[in-house]
Design an enzyme around this catalytic site. Structure first.
Site, mmCIF file in Angstrom:
data_model
loop_
_atom_site.group_PDB
_atom_site.id
_atom_site.type_symbol
_atom_site.label_atom_id
_atom_site.label_comp_id
_atom_site.label_asym_id
_atom_site.label_seq_id
_atom_site.Cartn_x
_atom_site.Cartn_y
_atom_site.Cartn_z
ATOM 1 N N CYS A 94 94.043 -59.152 42.220
ATOM 2 C CA CYS A 94 95.037 -58.471 41.384
ATOM 3 C C CYS A 94 96.099 -59.484 40.922
ATOM 4 O O CYS A 94 96.563 -60.295 41.716
ATOM 5 C CB CYS A 94 95.694 -57.363 42.194
ATOM 6 N N GLU A 124 95.074 -59.365 52.402
ATOM 7 C CA GLU A 124 95.960 -59.983 51.400
ATOM 8 C C GLU A 124 96.873 -61.022 52.062
ATOM 9 O O GLU A 124 97.016 -62.147 51.583
ATOM 10 C CB GLU A 124 96.812 -58.887 50.735
HETATM 11 FE FE1 F3S Z 1 97.248 -52.359 43.043
HETATM 12 FE FE2 F3S Z 1 97.611 -54.872 42.636
HETATM 13 FE FE3 F3S Z 1 99.603 -53.396 43.273
HETATM 14 S S1 F3S Z 1 95.867 -53.970 43.617
HETATM 15 S S2 F3S Z 1 98.724 -51.865 44.615
HETATM 16 S S3 F3S Z 1 98.452 -53.221 41.358
HETATM 17 S S4 F3S Z 1 99.198 -55.407 44.070
#
Ligand code: F3S
Length: 281
Positions: A94, A124
């Site tokens: 992400c 993470e």
């Molecule tokens: Fe989702 Fe990325 Fe936030 S996976 S919870 S948008 S850190």
């Protein structure tokens, strides 16, 4: 029975992005592997398994010549290990997690000891510690830092993306009270995910208006547990992974029910919970 739900519900941006990439690659190649679970949600993992997404338990367990990194990201050393085996990487990390990873690297390279406010066992966080090149630690308890043999003079403080912002602020305040001395230098970077921040604010606002909250998501999902923790400060709250876990006795004398979900909860699971509530009503 009145049912209300938060505006932010279902997949967050990062999970949706990761699943879209995986689905595309699995379709094109007839399957794909991931290093570790791509999200902490059994229903989503089951659905992905049906389209050929296999979870490799570690680098040694990768069977093919291509592997996907989950939205939680991995440590650079693990990535190097994979590439050294001539295995191609599909990166679904992400962008918010990547922002945290690069902040950790920048701080470590500038001579700061990196402190991550987060769960040291979470995928993470383990990955981010790797980006700090071993020059850091992760904890939810600032006392651990005060107990270090030699307290680093320059401290860089970051947060796991899914932590509660107010708790991060409290942690930093306590850290300053407990460890700050006249030569200390502190750099604090807010690395909490924007989506999570919005989700938590909306969930808390709804929890303050209802008789009971249902937080839908994986029991092992960090962000789902944080949401439930936050809602329980305002009203009676249950974390449910599926509609089957709902017990009719919870709703006795409750008229207004609030619903929210973790960032890796799929829409069909949310629809099933709502259908079950409507049936009970
Ligand atoms: Fe989702 Fe990325 Fe936030 S996976 S919870 S948008 S850190």
């Amino acid at each position: 029975m009145k049912i209300g739900k938060t505006g932010e519900i279902g997949f967050c941006f990062g999970v949706k992005r990761a699943i879209d990439i995986l689905e595309r690659v699995a379709r094109e190649r007839g399957g794909v592997e991931t290093v570790g679970a791509v999200v902490h949600n059994q229903q989503v993992l089951q659905r992905l398994a049906e389209i050929g997404v296999r979870v490799a338990q570690g680098v040694d367990d990768i069977r093919g010549d291509m592997v996907a990194i989950s939205s939680h990201g991995i440590a650079p050393k693990v990535e190097e290990e994979i590439r050294a085996r001539h295995i191609d990487i599909v990166d679904t990390t992400c962008p918010f997690v990547h922002r945290l990873q690069t902040a950790a690297r920048r701080l470590a390279k500038s001579g700061f000891f990196v402190i991550i406010y987060g769960d040291a066992d979470h995928t993470e966080v383990r990955g981010v510690l790797g980006w700090a090149d071993g020059k850091g630690l992760a904890t939810l308890d600032e006392k651990i830092i005060a107990k270090l043999d030699s307290l680093p003079r320059r401290l860089g403080i970051l947060s796991q993306t899914t932590q509660i912002p107010a708790h991060f602020t409290e942690f930093v305040k306590r850290l300053i009270d407990g460890t700050f001395s006249k030569d200390s230098e502190l750099r604090i970077i807010d690395t909490i995910c924007h989506d999570i921040r919005k989700r938590q604010a909306q969930a808390l606002e709804l929890a303050n208006r209802v008789d009971l909250m249902l937080v839908i998501g994986g029991h092992s999902s960090a962000n789902t547990n944080r949401l439930a923790e936050l809602c329980s400060t305002a009203t009676k709250t249950y974390l449910v992974e599926t509609a089957k876990e709902i017990k009719p006795s919870w709703f006795q004398g409750k008229h207004h029910i609030g619903i929210t979900s973790g960032a890796s909860t799929a829409e069909p699971t949310i629809d099933e919970v709502i259908a079950r509530l409507e049936a009970l009503a």
